[in-house]
Design a protein around this motif. Structure first.
Motif, PDB file in Angstrom:
ATOM      1  N   GLY A  33     -49.729  -2.027  15.481  1.00  0.00           N
ATOM      2  CA  GLY A  33     -49.636  -0.970  16.501  1.00  0.00           C
ATOM      3  C   GLY A  33     -49.919   0.379  15.898  1.00  0.00           C
ATOM      4  O   GLY A  33     -48.994   1.190  15.709  1.00  0.00           O
TER       5      GLY A  33
ATOM      6  N   ASP B 238     -43.344   5.321  21.464  1.00  0.00           N
ATOM      7  CA  ASP B 238     -41.921   5.379  21.143  1.00  0.00           C
ATOM      8  C   ASP B 238     -41.632   6.689  20.408  1.00  0.00           C
ATOM      9  O   ASP B 238     -42.082   6.910  19.277  1.00  0.00           O
ATOM     10  CB  ASP B 238     -41.552   4.175  20.272  1.00  0.00           C
ATOM     11  CG  ASP B 238     -40.061   4.097  19.961  1.00  0.00           C
ATOM     12  OD1 ASP B 238     -39.388   5.148  19.966  1.00  0.00           O
ATOM     13  OD2 ASP B 238     -39.574   2.988  19.711  1.00  0.00           O
TER      14      ASP B 238
ATOM     15  N   HIS C 234     -42.357  -7.153  13.982  1.00  0.00           N
ATOM     16  CA  HIS C 234     -42.198  -5.709  14.153  1.00  0.00           C
ATOM     17  C   HIS C 234     -42.785  -5.275  15.495  1.00  0.00           C
ATOM     18  O   HIS C 234     -43.802  -5.816  15.940  1.00  0.00           O
ATOM     19  CB  HIS C 234     -42.908  -4.959  13.023  1.00  0.00           C
ATOM     20  CG  HIS C 234     -42.333  -5.255  11.667  1.00  0.00           C
ATOM     21  ND1 HIS C 234     -42.830  -4.709  10.511  1.00  0.00           N
ATOM     22  CD2 HIS C 234     -41.291  -6.045  11.293  1.00  0.00           C
ATOM     23  CE1 HIS C 234     -42.128  -5.148   9.486  1.00  0.00           C
ATOM     24  NE2 HIS C 234     -41.195  -5.963   9.935  1.00  0.00           N
ATOM     25  N   CYS C 235     -42.145  -4.322  16.111  1.00  0.00           N
ATOM     26  CA  CYS C 235     -42.620  -3.792  17.385  1.00  0.00           C
ATOM     27  C   CYS C 235     -42.807  -2.289  17.231  1.00  0.00           C
ATOM     28  O   CYS C 235     -41.861  -1.515  17.394  1.00  0.00           O
ATOM     29  CB  CYS C 235     -41.626  -4.110  18.503  1.00  0.00           C
ATOM     30  SG  CYS C 235     -42.161  -3.531  20.125  1.00  0.00           S
ATOM     31  N   ASN C 236     -44.043  -1.889  16.896  1.00  0.00           N
ATOM     32  CA  ASN C 236     -44.356  -0.482  16.672  1.00  0.00           C
ATOM     33  C   ASN C 236     -45.133   0.054  17.870  1.00  0.00           C
ATOM     34  O   ASN C 236     -46.322  -0.211  18.017  1.00  0.00           O
ATOM     35  CB  ASN C 236     -45.172  -0.326  15.383  1.00  0.00           C
ATOM     36  CG  ASN C 236     -44.392  -0.793  14.166  1.00  0.00           C
ATOM     37  OD1 ASN C 236     -43.161  -0.742  14.153  1.00  0.00           O
ATOM     38  ND2 ASN C 236     -45.093  -1.245  13.146  1.00  0.00           N
ATOM     39  N   ASP C 237     -44.438   0.786  18.715  1.00  0.00           N
ATOM     40  CA  ASP C 237     -45.026   1.283  19.959  1.00  0.00           C
ATOM     41  C   ASP C 237     -45.475   2.728  19.763  1.00  0.00           C
ATOM     42  O   ASP C 237     -44.649   3.604  19.479  1.00  0.00           O
ATOM     43  CB  ASP C 237     -43.981   1.201  21.074  1.00  0.00           C
ATOM     44  CG  ASP C 237     -44.508   1.659  22.419  1.00  0.00           C
ATOM     45  OD1 ASP C 237     -45.682   2.072  22.494  1.00  0.00           O
ATOM     46  OD2 ASP C 237     -43.738   1.610  23.388  1.00  0.00           O
TER      47      ASP C 237
ATOM     48  N   ASP D 104     -45.330  -9.789  12.268  1.00  0.00           N
ATOM     49  CA  ASP D 104     -45.487 -10.005  13.701  1.00  0.00           C
ATOM     50  C   ASP D 104     -44.184  -9.789  14.464  1.00  0.00           C
ATOM     51  O   ASP D 104     -44.192  -9.656  15.691  1.00  0.00           O
ATOM     52  CB  ASP D 104     -46.010 -11.422  13.981  1.00  0.00           C
ATOM     53  CG  ASP D 104     -47.484 -11.585  13.618  1.00  0.00           C
ATOM     54  OD1 ASP D 104     -48.176 -10.568  13.462  1.00  0.00           O
ATOM     55  OD2 ASP D 104     -47.934 -12.739  13.470  1.00  0.00           O
TER      56      ASP D 104
ATOM     57  N   TYR E 266     -40.005   6.300  16.963  1.00  0.00           N
ATOM     58  CA  TYR E 266     -40.936   5.838  15.932  1.00  0.00           C
ATOM     59  C   TYR E 266     -41.844   6.979  15.486  1.00  0.00           C
ATOM     60  O   TYR E 266     -42.115   7.154  14.300  1.00  0.00           O
ATOM     61  CB  TYR E 266     -41.751   4.667  16.488  1.00  0.00           C
ATOM     62  CG  TYR E 266     -42.698   4.036  15.491  1.00  0.00           C
ATOM     63  CD1 TYR E 266     -42.269   3.668  14.217  1.00  0.00           C
ATOM     64  CD2 TYR E 266     -44.030   3.801  15.826  1.00  0.00           C
ATOM     65  CE1 TYR E 266     -43.132   3.084  13.309  1.00  0.00           C
ATOM     66  CE2 TYR E 266     -44.903   3.213  14.920  1.00  0.00           C
ATOM     67  CZ  TYR E 266     -44.442   2.854  13.668  1.00  0.00           C
ATOM     68  OH  TYR E 266     -45.309   2.276  12.760  1.00  0.00           O
TER      69      TYR E 266
END
Length: 221
Positions: free
Chosen positions: A100, A68, A62-65, A60, A71
């Motif tokens: 994400g 991005d 992690h920020c996978n956009d 939770d 990314y």
């Protein structure tokens, strides 16, 4: 050094009596890491594996956009060589898509159908009863508690000619393992060498392609 009776079997190839590789700090704990002499997998002692709640708490963060660009460029390291092996209109599964999903979106943009599966964030068991032309598994294999069972499942889901694409950091420098940032993620419990993927390919009669560091493509004949 633990006695032979205490040495765990390898969770990938199930060879008995793996050797203690090292003991290293993880937060406020010390973890024992074992090395299998058969498949060369390095893994956390079974009794020290994180709980599901501990894993989710880490995921939770992690920020996978999907928007991005950095990314997307990271995921393209797997997507590009995998797509080069696919027939037109191939159908696939992103196994372990996380909160994400991005790789499946990239495949769809390239003209391939791709479903999302994740045991925590997109848990649809029906997706594991179908067969696919390709399966992507990015930054997931290092989380497997029972990698032998997981790879057995993934290869069963492939159609003849299908490709399993795995991206995970390879363990190349044993002396630096304790200081390696990848080991310090508490949800990372299995670490692979290229020789480990050679063993996986031989075990399930797959053709192994290693197009780049940290990328393994395993194709059913």
């Amino acid at each position: 050094m633990p006695c032979v009776a205490e040495r765990p079997a390898c969770p990938l190839c199930h060879t008995a009596g793996s050797s203690l590789f090292c003991t290293a700090p993880q937060g406020d704990k010390l973890l024992d890491y074992y090395r299998c002499s058969e498949c060369r997998l390095t893994f956390v002692a079974p009794a020290q594996l994180p709980t599901l709640a501990e894993e989710k708490a880490e995921y939770d963060l992690h920020c996978n956009d999907p928007q991005d660009a950095g990314y997307r460029a990271f995921l393209a390291r797997l997507a590009a060589p995998l797509q080069a092996l696919l027939p037109p209109a191939a159908t696939g599964l992103d196994f372990g898509c996380g909160p994400g999903p991005t790789l499946s979106l990239m495949f769809r943009e390239a003209g391939f159908s791709c479903a999302d599966y994740d045991p925590l964030y997109a848990n649809d068991p029906q997706l594991l009863t179908r067969n696919y032309d390709f399966i992507s598994c990015t930054e997931v294999a290092e989380h497997f508690h029972q990698p032998g069972d997981s790879f057995a499942l993934l290869q069963r889901l492939l159609r003849p000619g299908g490709v399993l694409g795995v991206m995970t950091r390879w363990l190349m420098a044993d002396p630096q393992f304790e200081r390696w940032h990848y080991r310090r993620d508490p949800s990372h419990v299995c670490f692979y060498k290229p020789a480990t993927f050679e063993w996986i390919a031989a075990r399930w009669d797959l053709v192994l392609h290693l197009p780049a560091t940290d990328i393994a493509l395993l194709q059913r004949p």
